[in-house]
Design a protein around this motif. Sequence first.
Motif, short mmCIF file in Angstrom:
data_model
loop_
_atom_site.label_atom_id
_atom_site.label_comp_id
_atom_site.label_asym_id
_atom_site.label_seq_id
_atom_site.Cartn_x
_atom_site.Cartn_y
_atom_site.Cartn_z
N ASP A 136 -3.10 96.09 55.61
CA ASP A 136 -4.49 96.57 55.50
C ASP A 136 -4.67 97.89 56.25
O ASP A 136 -5.33 98.82 55.75
CB ASP A 136 -5.45 95.52 56.07
N LYS A 137 -4.08 97.98 57.43
CA LYS A 137 -4.22 99.20 58.23
C LYS A 137 -3.60 100.40 57.53
O LYS A 137 -4.18 101.50 57.52
CB LYS A 137 -3.55 99.00 59.59
N LYS A 138 -2.44 100.20 56.91
CA LYS A 138 -1.72 101.30 56.26
C LYS A 138 -2.10 101.47 54.79
O LYS A 138 -1.59 102.36 54.12
CB LYS A 138 -0.21 101.07 56.36
N LYS A 139 -2.98 100.56 54.30
CA LYS A 139 -3.40 100.60 52.90
C LYS A 139 -2.22 100.49 51.93
O LYS A 139 -2.15 101.18 50.91
CB LYS A 139 -4.23 101.86 52.61
N ILE A 140 -1.29 99.61 52.27
CA ILE A 140 -0.14 99.33 51.41
C ILE A 140 -0.55 98.27 50.40
O ILE A 140 -1.08 97.22 50.78
CB ILE A 140 1.05 98.82 52.24
N PRO A 141 -0.33 98.49 49.11
CA PRO A 141 -0.76 97.52 48.10
C PRO A 141 -0.05 96.18 48.26
O PRO A 141 1.16 96.12 48.53
CB PRO A 141 -0.36 98.18 46.77
N TYR A 142 -0.79 95.11 48.13
CA TYR A 142 -0.23 93.77 48.10
C TYR A 142 -1.18 92.87 47.33
O TYR A 142 -2.32 93.24 47.03
CB TYR A 142 -0.01 93.22 49.52
N LYS A 143 -0.71 91.68 47.00
CA LYS A 143 -1.55 90.71 46.29
C LYS A 143 -1.40 89.37 47.00
O LYS A 143 -0.30 88.87 47.17
CB LYS A 143 -1.12 90.57 44.83
N LYS A 144 -2.53 88.79 47.38
CA LYS A 144 -2.52 87.47 47.97
C LYS A 144 -2.71 86.45 46.84
O LYS A 144 -3.79 85.88 46.65
CB LYS A 144 -3.60 87.35 49.04
N CYS A 145 -1.63 86.25 46.07
CA CYS A 145 -1.70 85.46 44.85
C CYS A 145 -1.43 83.98 45.06
O CYS A 145 -1.62 83.16 44.16
CB CYS A 145 -0.72 86.01 43.82
N GLY A 146 -1.00 83.60 46.24
CA GLY A 146 -0.80 82.19 46.56
C GLY A 146 0.52 81.62 46.06
O GLY A 146 1.26 82.26 45.32
N LYS A 147 0.78 80.39 46.49
CA LYS A 147 2.00 79.69 46.08
C LYS A 147 1.70 78.22 45.84
O LYS A 147 1.00 77.57 46.64
CB LYS A 147 3.07 79.81 47.16
N LEU A 148 2.22 77.69 44.74
CA LEU A 148 2.23 76.26 44.47
C LEU A 148 3.65 75.73 44.67
O LEU A 148 4.60 76.28 44.12
CB LEU A 148 1.80 75.96 43.03
N ILE A 149 3.78 74.66 45.44
CA ILE A 149 5.04 73.93 45.53
C ILE A 149 4.81 72.61 44.78
O ILE A 149 4.00 71.79 45.21
CB ILE A 149 5.46 73.67 46.98
N VAL A 150 5.48 72.44 43.66
CA VAL A 150 5.12 71.41 42.70
C VAL A 150 6.15 70.29 42.66
O VAL A 150 7.35 70.54 42.51
CB VAL A 150 4.95 72.02 41.28
N ALA A 151 5.67 69.04 42.77
CA ALA A 151 6.51 67.85 42.61
C ALA A 151 6.39 67.34 41.18
O ALA A 151 5.28 67.15 40.68
CB ALA A 151 6.07 66.76 43.59
N THR A 152 7.55 67.11 40.54
CA THR A 152 7.54 66.67 39.14
C THR A 152 8.01 65.24 38.96
O THR A 152 8.01 64.73 37.84
CB THR A 152 8.42 67.61 38.29
N ASP A 153 8.44 64.56 40.05
CA ASP A 153 8.78 63.14 39.96
C ASP A 153 8.45 62.47 41.30
O ASP A 153 8.08 63.14 42.28
CB ASP A 153 10.24 62.92 39.56
N ASN A 154 8.59 61.15 41.36
CA ASN A 154 8.15 60.40 42.53
C ASN A 154 8.98 60.71 43.78
O ASN A 154 8.46 60.72 44.90
CB ASN A 154 8.19 58.90 42.24
N ASP A 155 10.28 60.95 43.60
CA ASP A 155 11.12 61.31 44.75
C ASP A 155 10.64 62.63 45.35
O ASP A 155 10.59 62.78 46.59
CB ASP A 155 12.58 61.42 44.33
#
Length: 459
Positions: free
Chosen positions: A110-129
Motif C-alpha cells: 500500500d505504501k509503495k502503491k504496488i499492484p496486488y489483489k486480495k482474492c482469497g484462498k479456498l482449501i477444499v475437502a472433497t472426501d471424508n478423510d
Amino acid sequence: MSKLAIISKRFLQRSNLPIIQQRYVSLRNRNKDYDLIVIGGGIVGVASAREILQRHPYLRVAIVEKEAKLAAHQSGHNSGVIHAGIYYKPGTLKAKLCVEGLHLTYAYLDKKKIPYKKCGKLIVATDNDEVKRLLDLYERGKKNNVPHLTLLHSEDEIQKIEPFCQGLKALWSPETGIVDWAQVTQHYAMDFKTAGGDIFCNYKVQQFTETKGEKIAAYPITIHGGRNHQILLTKNVLACGGLQSDLLAEKTGCPREPRIIPFRGEYLLLAKEKQHMIKGNIYPVPDPRFPFLGVHFTPRMDGSVWLGPNAVLAFKREGYKWSDVNIFELIDALRYPGFIKLASKNFGFGLKEIIKSAFINLQMRDLQKFIPEITEYDVCRGPAGVRAQALSLTGELVDDFVFDHGAGRSPLAKRILHCRNAPSPGATSSLAIAKLVADKVELEFGIGNKHCNRAINLG
C-alpha cells in the motif's frame, strides 16, 4: 530526476551529519570496500540488505548477484501468492514469520502503491478423510492467528465464493492475495539503493580469501568474482544463496549438509475462455504423507490462471525444463544419502509426479476434483519454478532456518554468515525474515554496539 539532482538531494538529506560521517558516505562509490556484502539478489537477500542498511545508514553495504537481474530464480519463478500462515505448526518461527510477514507485506504494498489483489484462498475437502484433516487445519490456522479464517460447511457456501468449485467443506482465507514478487524485490532494491547501497549484477562469487597487504585489518575478506574477476573487500559477508547456498557455504569451510536438492514445479496455463471460472486461489487439503502441497488453481496479476505445480527432481540446480541438464549436479544429487532415503520413502509419489509431467490428462484428474468442467483441452504447458529444498543426511526436509559459519579461526569463519535455508513461504515472510536476519547479523558481527559504531565511523 537527473543524476546531479539525485546527488544534491542525498547531500541535503545528510547535510546535518557530523563531518566525519559525511566524508565516510561521500567515499562510498569511489572505494569498493564495504562493511557488509550480501551475496544473493533474491527476495530474502535484498530484503535483508535493505533492513540492515535502514537500521545502520552509515554502513557501506553491497549486494552481489550472479545473474543479470535480481529475483532471477525462486523469487521470480513462483506462483505469486501472499500466504496467510494456515499450514504451519502453531508456535513455530515459521508460523509467526508468515503471519507477521503477511501484515508487513500489505502495508508495504500500500505504501509503495504496488499492484496486488486480495482474492482469497479456498482449501477444499472433497472426501471424508480430507474433511478430518481440514478441521485440524482450521484449528491450526486459528492458533496461528490467521486473520478472518472461516470454515465453510457445504458446497453451497463454497460456491458463493467459487461458483464452479465442488467440495464437502472448505476453509476460506480472505486475506490471502497475489502479487508479482519479482516486482516487490525490485522495490526493496530501490529502497536499498536510495539508502546508499550498491548492487552488482553479473557477479558470480568464485572464491573467498583473506585480504593481503595493508587493508587486511580494516577489510579482512576478499571476494573474487564477476565476469572481469573483480575483487571486492569487506569486513563481513552475509550469504543468502538460495539454490547455491550449500556450495557457497562449502567455499568457506562449512559442511555441505544440509544439501540443496532442486525440485522443479511445472505449471499448466488455463485457456482464456475458462479463466472466468477461477476467482481466487483454490487449494487441496495437504496430505501429510507427502512433502508438497499438491496441485492448485492460482490466478495471476496479468489475468492468467496457473494450474499446478507438480514436483519432480530438476536435472540442474537452475533447470526449468527437462532438457536443462548438468550431469555433475545431477550425479551429486542422486548420490546424496539424504536424497536416496527421501526417494525410497516416496518412490510411488515421485514416480506419479514424473508420469504426470509427461501426460497432461493425468494432472487434470487432480484438478477436476474441484472444477469438473475444465478438461485437458482447456490447458497448455506453462512456466516452471525450481525450489531449493534443503535436505538432511537422514532424508528429512529441513523446515527451519539454518545459519552457519565456516570452521576455524580465520576471518572466513568469523566474518561470513550463511543463511542456508529460509523456509517457504519466503516471499510472504521476506520483511519479517529480514528483521530476523538483521538481528542475527548484528549479533554475529557486533554491528550496533558502541565499539563497532566507532570503528565504522572512523573506518
